[in-house]
Design an enzyme around this catalytic site. Structure first.
Site, PDB file in Angstrom:
ATOM      1  N   CYS A   1       0.639  -1.337  -0.211  1.00  0.00           N
ATOM      2  CA  CYS A   1       0.215   0.082   0.248  1.00  0.00           C
ATOM      3  C   CYS A   1       0.988   1.095   0.156  1.00  0.00           C
ATOM      4  O   CYS A   1       1.283   1.397  -1.510  1.00  0.00           O
ATOM      5  CB  CYS A   1      -1.032   0.091   1.335  1.00  0.00           C
ATOM      6  SG  CYS A   1      -2.279   1.360   1.017  1.00  0.00           S
TER       7      CYS A   1
ATOM      8  N   HIS B   1      -3.477  -5.826   2.765  1.00  0.00           N
ATOM      9  CA  HIS B   1      -3.060  -5.612   3.391  1.00  0.00           C
ATOM     10  C   HIS B   1      -3.942  -6.977   4.465  1.00  0.00           C
ATOM     11  O   HIS B   1      -4.291  -7.941   3.522  1.00  0.00           O
ATOM     12  CB  HIS B   1      -4.053  -4.836   4.903  1.00  0.00           C
ATOM     13  CG  HIS B   1      -3.713  -3.376   4.258  1.00  0.00           C
ATOM     14  ND1 HIS B   1      -2.028  -1.991   4.531  1.00  0.00           N
ATOM     15  CD2 HIS B   1      -3.823  -2.276   3.992  1.00  0.00           C
ATOM     16  CE1 HIS B   1      -2.014  -1.709   4.727  1.00  0.00           C
ATOM     17  NE2 HIS B   1      -2.725  -1.363   3.381  1.00  0.00           N
TER      18      HIS B   1
HETATM   19  N1  GLN Z   1      -1.646   7.690   2.889  1.00  0.00           N
HETATM   20  C1  GLN Z   1      -1.669   5.594   1.318  1.00  0.00           C
HETATM   21  C2  GLN Z   1      -3.259   5.990   0.825  1.00  0.00           C
HETATM   22  O1  GLN Z   1      -4.280   7.154   1.657  1.00  0.00           O
HETATM   23  C3  GLN Z   1      -1.858   4.739   1.809  1.00  0.00           C
HETATM   24  C4  GLN Z   1      -2.407   3.605   3.048  1.00  0.00           C
HETATM   25  C5  GLN Z   1      -2.288   2.862   3.504  1.00  0.00           C
HETATM   26  O2  GLN Z   1      -1.314   1.916   3.207  1.00  0.00           O
HETATM   27  N2  GLN Z   1      -3.268   1.747   4.165  1.00  0.00           N
HETATM   28  O3  GLN Z   1      -3.995   6.075  -0.349  1.00  0.00           O
END
Ligand code: GLN
Length: 248
Positions: A97, A194
């Site tokens: 992510c 995740h």
């Molecule tokens: N901050 C990034 C987004 O909102 C990644 C989020 C994350 O790692 N879950 O897309």
């Protein structure tokens, strides 16, 4: 006979570790031990940890909020040339992510901030107006069905010719539009999944382990030495079934 020791590095765990992503490191270490390999798991958070990073046989990195990405961006850009060189030289990496986004060219946040990436992936991410959240399943030629959970504002577009990690079977993936999820380059996997990803997707874990063993100068031996622990596979299979059965 004890097989080689593997050096596993967790990238920026202080800032980039959402939704249990550290579980990826725990599963990699546990599966390596089941296969008879010794492991050394260390962290890299900033330049003083460089001695850990240079020994990496496998690099893992988790997700993070925009604020976490802002806090690591300067150091990540400094590490960029070295990480690109290692990627090109075959070091296996798994980034989730927020770090996946920063392994692309850049991430344009919802407030218009520009967070530079290190261009291991020829991809760009721009925050959308909402968030893509929920359970997700993919199909992948290399790994079969992949299950996980996504929560991101970023919409990632892969440049032509960049291979995805998988194709979306249910969920949104890179952008909710083109059916791709994640990206692959050399032995580097980037994904929005995740969960953490690897406990529910042992085929991906073992693929990364095999590349790490080769990186450490060994030959991957997927047969487990005596004391086979089939419970690990049973738990992984059960976790997959439960995750895949969950609604969006
Ligand atoms: N901050 C990034 C987004 O909102 C990644 C989020 C994350 O790692 N879950 O897309």
């Amino acid at each position: 006979m004890k097989r080689r020791q593997l050096n596993i590095v967790q990238l920026y765990p202080e800032q980039m570790n959402l939704y249990g992503d550290y579980g990826n490191a725990q599963i990699i270490c546990r599966r390596a031990e089941l296969y008879g390999y010794r492991v050394r798991l260390v962290s890299y958070n900033s330049a003083p940890d460089m001695a850990n990073l240079v020994k990496a046989d496998l690099i893992l990195g988790g997700g993070g909020q925009d604020s976490g990405q802002e806090r690591i961006k300067a150091d990540l850009v400094d590490r960029g040339p070295q990480l690109r060189a290692w990627a090109a030289d075959g070091v296996p990496m798994l980034v989730i992510c927020g770090l996946y986004q920063l392994f692309g060219r850049r991430f344009v946040t919802g407030t218009g901030g520009q967070i530079p990436g290190i261009s291991i992936f020829d991809a760009e991410t721009v925050a959308g107006s909402g968030r893509l959240i929920g359970n997700i399943t993919l199909e992948s030629k290399s790994f079969g069905r992949i299950v996980g959970y996504e929560n991101h504002s970023g919409l990632t577009t892969l440049a032509p010719g960049v291979a995805p990690f998988g194709r979306v079977r249910s969920g949104d993936g890179n952008n909710g539009r083109d059916g791709t999820e994640g990206a692959r380059a050399d032995h580097v996997i980037g994904t929005y999944l995740h969960g953490s990803l690897l406990p529910k997707n042992p085929a991906v874990a073992d693929w990364l382990l095999a590349r790490a063993v080769e990186r450490a100068g060994g030959t991957w031996e997927s047969e487990r030495p005596g004391g086979l622990d089939e419970r690990a596979d049973a738990w992984a299979e059960r976790a997959r079934r439960v995750a895949a059965s969950r609604p969006r």
